[in-house]
Design a protein around this motif. Structure first.
Motif, PDB file in Angstrom:
ATOM      1  N   LEU A   1       0.769  -0.984   0.098  1.00 32.58           N
ATOM      2  CA  LEU A   1       0.214  -0.230   0.048  1.00 32.58           C
ATOM      3  C   LEU A   1       1.071   1.201   0.049  1.00 32.58           C
ATOM      4  O   LEU A   1       1.559   1.818   0.966  1.00 32.58           O
ATOM      5  CB  LEU A   1      -1.040   0.056   1.232  1.00 32.58           C
TER       6      LEU A   1
ATOM      7  N   SER B   1      -4.742   3.789  -0.774  1.00 29.57           N
ATOM      8  CA  SER B   1      -4.394   2.310  -1.617  1.00 29.57           C
ATOM      9  C   SER B   1      -5.564   1.255  -1.129  1.00 29.57           C
ATOM     10  O   SER B   1      -5.891   0.441  -1.783  1.00 29.57           O
ATOM     11  CB  SER B   1      -3.192   2.111  -1.555  1.00 29.57           C
ATOM     12  N   HIS B   2      -5.732   1.408  -0.012  1.00 30.23           N
ATOM     13  CA  HIS B   2      -6.439   0.310   0.651  1.00 30.23           C
ATOM     14  C   HIS B   2      -8.087   0.403   0.306  1.00 30.23           C
ATOM     15  O   HIS B   2      -8.777  -0.458   0.460  1.00 30.23           O
ATOM     16  CB  HIS B   2      -6.903   0.366   2.212  1.00 30.23           C
TER      17      HIS B   2
ATOM     18  N   SER C   1      -8.790  -3.501  -4.031  1.00 28.35           N
ATOM     19  CA  SER C   1      -7.992  -4.686  -4.029  1.00 28.35           C
ATOM     20  C   SER C   1      -7.919  -5.340  -5.123  1.00 28.35           C
ATOM     21  O   SER C   1      -9.173  -5.167  -5.973  1.00 28.35           O
ATOM     22  CB  SER C   1      -8.408  -5.440  -2.819  1.00 28.35           C
TER      23      SER C   1
ATOM     24  N   GLN D   1      -7.162  -9.146  -7.593  1.00 25.11           N
ATOM     25  CA  GLN D   1      -6.669 -10.559  -7.831  1.00 25.11           C
ATOM     26  C   GLN D   1      -6.575 -11.059  -9.230  1.00 25.11           C
ATOM     27  O   GLN D   1      -7.376 -10.626 -10.099  1.00 25.11           O
ATOM     28  CB  GLN D   1      -7.467 -11.687  -7.096  1.00 25.11           C
TER      29      GLN D   1
ATOM     30  N   HIS E   1      -1.954 -10.394  -6.456  1.00 24.85           N
ATOM     31  CA  HIS E   1      -2.992 -10.036  -5.723  1.00 24.85           C
ATOM     32  C   HIS E   1      -2.182  -8.764  -4.851  1.00 24.85           C
ATOM     33  O   HIS E   1      -0.797  -8.435  -4.683  1.00 24.85           O
ATOM     34  CB  HIS E   1      -3.326 -10.725  -4.900  1.00 24.85           C
ATOM     35  N   SER E   2      -3.263  -7.906  -4.504  1.00 28.58           N
ATOM     36  CA  SER E   2      -2.795  -6.570  -3.633  1.00 28.58           C
ATOM     37  C   SER E   2      -2.709  -7.151  -2.225  1.00 28.58           C
ATOM     38  O   SER E   2      -3.162  -8.199  -1.942  1.00 28.58           O
ATOM     39  CB  SER E   2      -3.673  -5.516  -3.889  1.00 28.58           C
TER      40      SER E   2
ATOM     41  N   ASP F   1      -3.457  -6.343   0.528  1.00 28.64           N
ATOM     42  CA  ASP F   1      -4.815  -6.509   1.552  1.00 28.64           C
ATOM     43  C   ASP F   1      -5.801  -7.294   0.863  1.00 28.64           C
ATOM     44  O   ASP F   1      -7.064  -7.528   1.618  1.00 28.64           O
ATOM     45  CB  ASP F   1      -5.479  -5.203   1.892  1.00 28.64           C
ATOM     46  N   ALA F   2      -5.659  -7.890  -0.101  1.00 29.29           N
ATOM     47  CA  ALA F   2      -6.785  -8.654  -0.881  1.00 29.29           C
ATOM     48  C   ALA F   2      -6.741 -10.379  -0.335  1.00 29.29           C
ATOM     49  O   ALA F   2      -5.603 -10.733   0.027  1.00 29.29           O
ATOM     50  CB  ALA F   2      -6.526  -8.928  -2.456  1.00 29.29           C
TER      51      ALA F   2
ATOM     52  N   TRP G   1     -18.547  -6.070  -0.609  1.00 25.32           N
ATOM     53  CA  TRP G   1     -17.660  -5.486  -1.685  1.00 25.32           C
ATOM     54  C   TRP G   1     -18.305  -5.371  -2.999  1.00 25.32           C
ATOM     55  O   TRP G   1     -19.296  -5.868  -3.287  1.00 25.32           O
ATOM     56  CB  TRP G   1     -16.614  -6.695  -2.159  1.00 25.32           C
TER      57      TRP G   1
ATOM     58  N   GLU H   1     -13.819  -2.959  -4.272  1.00 25.93           N
ATOM     59  CA  GLU H   1     -13.851  -1.838  -3.425  1.00 25.93           C
ATOM     60  C   GLU H   1     -14.687  -2.220  -2.259  1.00 25.93           C
ATOM     61  O   GLU H   1     -15.727  -2.740  -2.519  1.00 25.93           O
ATOM     62  CB  GLU H   1     -13.945  -0.369  -3.773  1.00 25.93           C
TER      63      GLU H   1
END
Length: 208
Positions: free
Chosen positions: A74, A79-80, A83, A85, A96-97, A99-100, A123, A141
């Motif tokens: 992040l 950025s959070h 996410s 995949q 993947h990000s 926090d994903a 989400w 998101e």
């Protein structure tokens, strides 16, 4: 008697102020709600377009780029909000990000927009699948972040109205006072007369 005239004038002034401010508050409230709902719809469309754009960019990445994306940190405080995949052959997680979730897909829908709940969190997901390579990209998101943005919009809409209302009240109070000034003058003249005074009143400045 003059105190009675003053009290009556103030009563008329107060009643008009309450009625006019009430109308202004209702009109502004309706306008604010409509503006907020319209802004929220526009915000939803804008964020959906951002998700779709992000998904398209991720789909265009090559293998080396995917490897560098895996566990993307992040880098910004916002950025959070998003996410993603990236799945190969529909089964292998290639990137993947940070926090994903990594143990499941963001959504069971593999094409287009969808809403889903992951670990009790709602989400908004955009999914894009390449029919040739079977690569699946999902960008999402949290609705909580979207709602926070909508709340910020509501605050921006509400504060100017709340700050302007006292000013409107003061202007209305002053305007009513000017409008009633001639009537108050006539009322004071009547109050000051003796019961047997029959000379005409000067009502040239009074409202029709």
């Amino acid at each position: 008697m003059s105190n009675t005239v003053t009290a009556q004038s103030s009563s008329i002034r107060r009643g008009l102020l309450i009625n006019l401010i009430g109308v202004v508050v209702v009109a502004w409230s309706v306008s604010g709600i409509i503006s907020y709902l319209d802004a929220r719809r526009e915000l939803g469309d804008l964020l959906d377009a951002h998700l779709a754009h992000t998904g398209s960019l991720l789909m265009a990445l090559g293998g080396d780029d995917l490897a560098r994306l895996d566990g993307t940190p992040l880098l910004h405080r916002y950025s959070h909000r998003m996410s993603f995949q990236i799945w190969e052959d529909g089964a292998v997680l290639q990137g993947h990000s940070l926090d994903a979730p990594t143990t499941r897909r963001l959504s069971s829908v593999v094409d287009g927009f969808s809403d889903t709940t992951i670990d009790g969190v709602r989400w908004r997901i955009f999914s894009l699948r390449d029919p040739q390579t079977q690569r699946l990209v999902q960008a999402g998101e949290r609705y909580g972040e979207r709602n926070r943005l909508a709340g910020a919009i509501a605050t921006d809409i509400t504060w100017p109205i709340a700050l302007a209302l006292p000013l409107v009240g003061m202007l209305v109070w002053t305007g009513i006072g000017r409008g009633l000034r001639a009537l108050s003058t006539v009322s004071r003249e009547v109050a000051a007369r003796a019961p047997d005074t029959l000379s005409p009143l000067d009502v040239s400045a009074a409202p029709t």
